[in-house]
Design an enzyme around this catalytic site. Structure first.
Site, PDB file in Angstrom:
ATOM      1  N   GLY A  34       0.806  -1.214   0.000  1.00  0.00           N
ATOM      2  CA  GLY A  34       0.000   0.000   0.000  1.00  0.00           C
ATOM      3  C   GLY A  34       0.834   1.256   0.000  1.00  0.00           C
ATOM      4  CB  CYS A  35       4.264   1.686  -0.468  1.00  0.00           C
ATOM      5  SG  CYS A  35       5.703   2.731  -0.676  1.00  0.00           S
ATOM      6  N   GLY A  36       3.284   4.248  -2.189  1.00  0.00           N
ATOM      7  CA  GLY A  36       3.389   4.927  -3.473  1.00  0.00           C
ATOM      8  C   GLY A  36       4.366   4.253  -4.424  1.00  0.00           C
TER       9      GLY A  36
END
Length: 153
Positions: A34-36
């Protein structure tokens, strides 16, 4: 000591000796779903597919230490990576990479190339003889690693 002295738990709960990857060029990456930077999974899989037959492997270590961006269980992470990005390289149990609870492998990697890991998708490149040769931050995309990988293959 080398990376081949470490045992890790894979994403399915099986203990694995990193000696199984001896004589390969290895890219070790701490990841998050769930990271950029999560879309880097696509580039990592492309690198793996391009070079795996030449003795290249990526070892994926999910990490939830950075703003809890890998909150899922191992099975949820595996499913997400497979369905969304077609990940086929080896994945491992979620670990910590910094602090008192850092996995011993990451303690070792940071002793070889010092510095705190500041975010997900940090990458360590290991030569065929097990030497930690390079370290790349999150902003370095998988595509930008190709030349360095090719020199080690």
């Amino acid at each position: 000591m080398s990376i081949y002295d470490f045992n890790v738990t894979d994403i399915d709960g099986k203990e694995v000796s990193l000696a199984e990857y001896k004589d390969n060029v290895i890219l070790i990456v701490n990841t998050a779903t769930g990271c950029g930077f999560t879309p880097q999974y696509e580039g990592l899989e492309a690198l793996y597919q391009k070079y795996k037959d030449q003795g290249f492997v990526i070892l994926d270590f999910p990490c939830n230490q950075f703003f809890r961006q890998a909150p899922g269980s191992d099975s949820e992470i595996k499913s997400f990576c497979s369905l969304k990005y077609g990940v086929s390289f080896p994945q491992f149990h979620k670990i910590d990479v910094n602090g008192k609870t850092a996995h011993p492998l990451y303690v070792y990697l940071k002793e070889c190339l010092p510095g705190r890991i500041s975010w997900n998708f940090n990458k360590f490149l290991i030569s065929r003889d097990g030497k930690v040769v390079s370290r790349f931050g999150s902003m370095v995309t998988p595509k930008k690693l190709e030349k360095e990988i090719e020199t080690l293959l």
